[in-house]
Motif scaffolding. Structure first.
Motif, PDB file in Angstrom:
ATOM      1  N   HIS A 146       0.812  -1.218   0.000  1.00  0.00           N
ATOM      2  CA  HIS A 146       0.000   0.000   0.000  1.00  0.00           C
ATOM      3  C   HIS A 146       0.845   1.268   0.000  1.00  0.00           C
ATOM      4  CE1 HIS A 146       0.959  -0.365   4.252  1.00  0.00           C
ATOM      5  NE2 HIS A 146       0.491   0.844   4.474  1.00  0.00           N
ATOM      6  N   ALA A 147       2.155   1.133   0.161  1.00  0.00           N
ATOM      7  CA  ALA A 147       3.038   2.309   0.129  1.00  0.00           C
ATOM      8  C   ALA A 147       3.261   2.749  -1.309  1.00  0.00           C
ATOM      9  CB  ALA A 147       4.370   1.983   0.795  1.00  0.00           C
ATOM     10  N   THR A 148       3.157   4.042  -1.558  1.00  0.00           N
ATOM     11  CA  THR A 148       3.341   4.570  -2.909  1.00  0.00           C
ATOM     12  C   THR A 148       4.729   4.248  -3.444  1.00  0.00           C
ATOM     13  OG1 THR A 148       1.809   6.379  -2.418  1.00  0.00           O
ATOM     14  CG2 THR A 148       3.248   6.653  -4.321  1.00  0.00           C
ATOM     15  N   VAL A 149       5.758   4.368  -2.597  1.00  0.00           N
ATOM     16  CA  VAL A 149       7.121   4.110  -3.053  1.00  0.00           C
ATOM     17  C   VAL A 149       7.315   2.649  -3.442  1.00  0.00           C
ATOM     18  CG1 VAL A 149       8.100   3.600  -0.755  1.00  0.00           C
ATOM     19  CG2 VAL A 149       9.561   4.563  -2.560  1.00  0.00           C
ATOM     20  N   ARG A 150       6.548   1.735  -2.867  1.00  0.00           N
ATOM     21  CA  ARG A 150       6.685   0.322  -3.214  1.00  0.00           C
ATOM     22  C   ARG A 150       6.301   0.098  -4.670  1.00  0.00           C
ATOM     23  NH1 ARG A 150       6.420  -5.008  -1.289  1.00  0.00           N
ATOM     24  NH2 ARG A 150       6.750  -6.272  -3.146  1.00  0.00           N
ATOM     25  N   GLN A 184       8.167  -0.907 -10.247  1.00  0.00           N
ATOM     26  CA  GLN A 184       8.271  -0.474 -11.645  1.00  0.00           C
ATOM     27  C   GLN A 184       9.729  -0.314 -12.062  1.00  0.00           C
ATOM     28  OE1 GLN A 184       5.955   3.120 -11.643  1.00  0.00           O
ATOM     29  NE2 GLN A 184       3.980   2.045 -11.519  1.00  0.00           N
ATOM     30  N   TRP A 185      10.542   0.232 -11.168  1.00  0.00           N
ATOM     31  CA  TRP A 185      11.957   0.421 -11.473  1.00  0.00           C
ATOM     32  C   TRP A 185      12.672  -0.926 -11.578  1.00  0.00           C
ATOM     33  CZ3 TRP A 185      16.661  -0.274  -8.645  1.00  0.00           C
ATOM     34  CH2 TRP A 185      17.778   0.304  -9.258  1.00  0.00           C
ATOM     35  N   PHE A 186      12.395  -1.851 -10.672  1.00  0.00           N
ATOM     36  CA  PHE A 186      12.982  -3.192 -10.748  1.00  0.00           C
ATOM     37  C   PHE A 186      12.628  -3.857 -12.076  1.00  0.00           C
ATOM     38  CE2 PHE A 186      12.601  -3.429  -5.861  1.00  0.00           C
ATOM     39  CZ  PHE A 186      13.882  -2.933  -5.703  1.00  0.00           C
ATOM     40  N   GLU A 187      11.371  -3.696 -12.483  1.00  0.00           N
ATOM     41  CA  GLU A 187      10.898  -4.324 -13.721  1.00  0.00           C
ATOM     42  C   GLU A 187      11.582  -3.705 -14.941  1.00  0.00           C
ATOM     43  OE1 GLU A 187       8.835  -7.159 -15.765  1.00  0.00           O
ATOM     44  OE2 GLU A 187       8.781  -6.866 -13.580  1.00  0.00           O
ATOM     45  N   SER A 188      11.727  -2.385 -14.939  1.00  0.00           N
ATOM     46  CA  SER A 188      12.296  -1.709 -16.106  1.00  0.00           C
ATOM     47  C   SER A 188      13.795  -1.963 -16.262  1.00  0.00           C
ATOM     48  CB  SER A 188      12.027  -0.202 -16.021  1.00  0.00           C
ATOM     49  OG  SER A 188      12.731   0.360 -14.930  1.00  0.00           O
ATOM     50  N   THR A 189      14.477  -2.170 -15.126  1.00  0.00           N
ATOM     51  CA  THR A 189      15.935  -2.369 -15.182  1.00  0.00           C
ATOM     52  C   THR A 189      16.335  -3.838 -15.186  1.00  0.00           C
ATOM     53  OG1 THR A 189      16.110  -2.253 -12.765  1.00  0.00           O
ATOM     54  CG2 THR A 189      16.373  -0.183 -14.001  1.00  0.00           C
ATOM     55  N   GLY A 190      15.398  -4.712 -14.781  1.00  0.00           N
ATOM     56  CA  GLY A 190      15.723  -6.128 -14.663  1.00  0.00           C
ATOM     57  C   GLY A 190      16.617  -6.432 -13.465  1.00  0.00           C
ATOM     58  N   LEU A 191      16.752  -5.477 -12.562  1.00  0.00           N
ATOM     59  CA  LEU A 191      17.626  -5.651 -11.394  1.00  0.00           C
ATOM     60  C   LEU A 191      16.796  -5.974 -10.159  1.00  0.00           C
ATOM     61  CD1 LEU A 191      19.962  -2.573 -12.000  1.00  0.00           C
ATOM     62  CD2 LEU A 191      20.465  -4.974 -12.475  1.00  0.00           C
ATOM     63  N   ARG A 192      16.109  -7.090 -10.219  1.00  0.00           N
ATOM     64  CA  ARG A 192      15.233  -7.441  -9.107  1.00  0.00           C
ATOM     65  C   ARG A 192      16.025  -8.120  -7.998  1.00  0.00           C
ATOM     66  NH1 ARG A 192      10.132  -7.401  -7.871  1.00  0.00           N
ATOM     67  NH2 ARG A 192       9.582  -6.510  -9.887  1.00  0.00           N
ATOM     68  N   PRO A 193      15.955  -7.576  -6.768  1.00  0.00           N
ATOM     69  CA  PRO A 193      16.636  -8.210  -5.646  1.00  0.00           C
ATOM     70  C   PRO A 193      15.816  -9.384  -5.105  1.00  0.00           C
ATOM     71  CG  PRO A 193      15.501  -6.256  -4.904  1.00  0.00           C
ATOM     72  CD  PRO A 193      15.296  -6.328  -6.399  1.00  0.00           C
ATOM     73  N   VAL A 232      24.194   2.223  -0.100  1.00  0.00           N
ATOM     74  CA  VAL A 232      24.546   1.278  -1.159  1.00  0.00           C
ATOM     75  C   VAL A 232      24.461   1.967  -2.515  1.00  0.00           C
ATOM     76  CG1 VAL A 232      23.895  -0.892  -2.291  1.00  0.00           C
ATOM     77  CG2 VAL A 232      23.779  -0.688   0.215  1.00  0.00           C
ATOM     78  N   GLY A 233      23.477   2.828  -2.664  1.00  0.00           N
ATOM     79  CA  GLY A 233      23.316   3.563  -3.920  1.00  0.00           C
ATOM     80  C   GLY A 233      22.079   4.429  -3.895  1.00  0.00           C
ATOM     81  N   ARG A 234      21.945   5.290  -4.899  1.00  0.00           N
ATOM     82  CA  ARG A 234      20.808   6.207  -4.990  1.00  0.00           C
ATOM     83  C   ARG A 234      20.136   6.071  -6.348  1.00  0.00           C
ATOM     84  NH1 ARG A 234      25.202   9.181  -3.045  1.00  0.00           N
ATOM     85  NH2 ARG A 234      25.013   9.853  -0.860  1.00  0.00           N
ATOM     86  N   VAL A 235      18.799   6.222  -6.346  1.00  0.00           N
ATOM     87  CA  VAL A 235      18.024   6.143  -7.584  1.00  0.00           C
ATOM     88  C   VAL A 235      17.147   7.391  -7.682  1.00  0.00           C
ATOM     89  CG1 VAL A 235      16.417   4.793  -8.972  1.00  0.00           C
ATOM     90  CG2 VAL A 235      17.977   3.637  -7.386  1.00  0.00           C
ATOM     91  N   LYS A 236      17.530   8.328  -8.513  1.00  0.00           N
ATOM     92  CA  LYS A 236      16.755   9.555  -8.665  1.00  0.00           C
ATOM     93  C   LYS A 236      15.400   9.292  -9.321  1.00  0.00           C
ATOM     94  CE  LYS A 236      20.635  12.793  -8.948  1.00  0.00           C
ATOM     95  NZ  LYS A 236      21.301  13.844  -9.770  1.00  0.00           N
ATOM     96  N   ALA A 237      15.345   8.229 -10.145  1.00  0.00           N
ATOM     97  CA  ALA A 237      14.117   7.951 -10.897  1.00  0.00           C
ATOM     98  C   ALA A 237      12.977   7.487 -10.004  1.00  0.00           C
ATOM     99  CB  ALA A 237      14.396   6.897 -11.971  1.00  0.00           C
ATOM    100  N   VAL A 238      13.277   6.916  -8.840  1.00  0.00           N
ATOM    101  CA  VAL A 238      12.230   6.465  -7.922  1.00  0.00           C
ATOM    102  C   VAL A 238      11.921   7.634  -6.991  1.00  0.00           C
ATOM    103  CG1 VAL A 238      11.559   4.792  -6.156  1.00  0.00           C
ATOM    104  CG2 VAL A 238      13.001   4.074  -8.068  1.00  0.00           C
ATOM    105  N   ARG A 239      10.940   8.437  -7.372  1.00  0.00           N
ATOM    106  CA  ARG A 239      10.627   9.654  -6.642  1.00  0.00           C
ATOM    107  C   ARG A 239       9.718   9.366  -5.444  1.00  0.00           C
ATOM    108  NH1 ARG A 239      14.275  12.931  -7.476  1.00  0.00           N
ATOM    109  NH2 ARG A 239      12.985  14.756  -6.963  1.00  0.00           N
ATOM    110  N   GLN A 240       9.963  10.077  -4.379  1.00  0.00           N
ATOM    111  CA  GLN A 240       9.109  10.013  -3.205  1.00  0.00           C
ATOM    112  C   GLN A 240       8.569  11.409  -2.930  1.00  0.00           C
ATOM    113  OE1 GLN A 240      10.045   7.487   0.118  1.00  0.00           O
ATOM    114  NE2 GLN A 240      11.955   6.783  -0.840  1.00  0.00           N
TER     115      GLN A 240
END
Length: 300
Positions: A203-207, A212-221, A263-271
């Motif tokens: 239910h969290a918006t950032v989730r 979506q970001w994991f899906e677009s990059t294929g970098l699923r943890p 570990v790292g930053r992702v500007k594309a995942v906006r909060q």
């Protein structure tokens, strides 16, 4: 003009405050049937039920909670008035009731509310937490809440009843315990592929934006756990159970409080973070201070 019988209101307030008719009877030195009758009369005048009986207890209804809040303000003001007329300086604090979406990091909420305590007048803060922002709307409309803090704006269907005030936005940082961060090494974002990960609940918006970001990059943890309570997620993250996301603007605060590394930053995942109120133009001095400080100091 409709006039309210303040004796009726006083008896209702006493029952709600002291937890029952018998205790109110002792405090007011009146017979129990007298108090019960006056409360029933107030319900008849208002056309609303103020209490529900649950077992042997009286529990305030939703309308009852609204009436109690007004009654509490009325009698507090009366006491304040008498003190002022007798030359005593008012010590009555400014009341601030805030609804908080439970997906918001507690560190962030504390930071956002802090300016309220720096006003010239003392503040009595009341925080309520709920999973669904829309569940706060009846309390907001009934003046039980002065403000709601949320990770998303209200939808179009509810904008007629409340206003969204954007506090600010930022990207997303991934944090981890020192041991796990060292194990992952550099090379972010590829380093998180298959890494143990802790995520907010669905239910969290950032989730949704993370998915979506994991899906677009294929970098699923490798998702180890999901949490509705962000503080619990951070506790597990500090213990080394997985990398976890946080608002980039608060990453330094997280590092200090939880002993974790970036570990790292992702500007594309906006909060985004919002203050929601019934007023388009903010009037409550504490709310004004919160919104101004968020825009200028926290996200500015």
């Amino acid at each position: 003009m409709e006039w309210l019988n303040y004796h009726h209101l006083l008896y209702f307030w006493a029952v709600a405050r002291y937890g029952g008719v018998s205790r109110a009877s002792a405090e007011l030195r009146l017979a129990q049937p007298t108090i019960s009758g006056q409360v029933r009369r107030l319900e008849e005048v208002l056309g609303e039920k103020l209490f529900d009986r649950v077992g042997r207890k009286l529990v305030l209804t939703a309308v009852g909670r609204t009436v109690f809040r007004y009654a509490d303000e009325i009698f507090s003001l009366g006491e304040d008035l008498m003190g002022t007329l007798k030359g005593r300086q008012s010590t009555r604090p400014l009341r601030l009731s805030v609804g908080v979406a439970d997906v918001l990091p507690k560190v962030l909420v504390q930071k956002l509310l802090e300016p309220a305590f720096h006003l010239d007048k003392a503040v009595h803060l009341i925080c309520r937490e709920d999973r669904v922002v829309e569940d706060f709307m009846s309390q907001l409309a009934g003046q039980e809440l002065d403000l709601v803090l949320a990770d998303r704006p209200l939808g179009p269907g509810l904008r007629a009843h409340a206003f969204n005030h954007l506090l600010g936005e930022c990207g997303t940082s991934f944090l981890a315990s020192p041991k796990l961060a060292k194990r992952l090494g550099g090379g972010f974002p590829k380093s998180i592929l298959g890494a143990p990960c802790l995520l907010p609940g669905a239910h969290a918006t950032v989730r949704r934006r993370l998915d979506q970001w994991f899906e677009s990059t294929g970098l699923r943890p490798s998702v180890q756990a999901e949490f509705d309570d962000s503080a619990l997620m951070y506790a597990f993250g500090e213990d080394g159970r997985g990398i976890f996301p946080s608002p980039t603007v608060f990453e330094d605060e997280f590092r200090r409080r939880y002993n974790v590394r970036i570990v790292g930053r992702v500007k594309a995942v906006r909060q985004e973070f919002y203050a929601i109120s019934v007023d388009q133009r903010l009037r409550h001095p504490a709310v004004v201070a919160i919104v101004r400080a968020a825009r200028q100091d926290v996200f500015g």
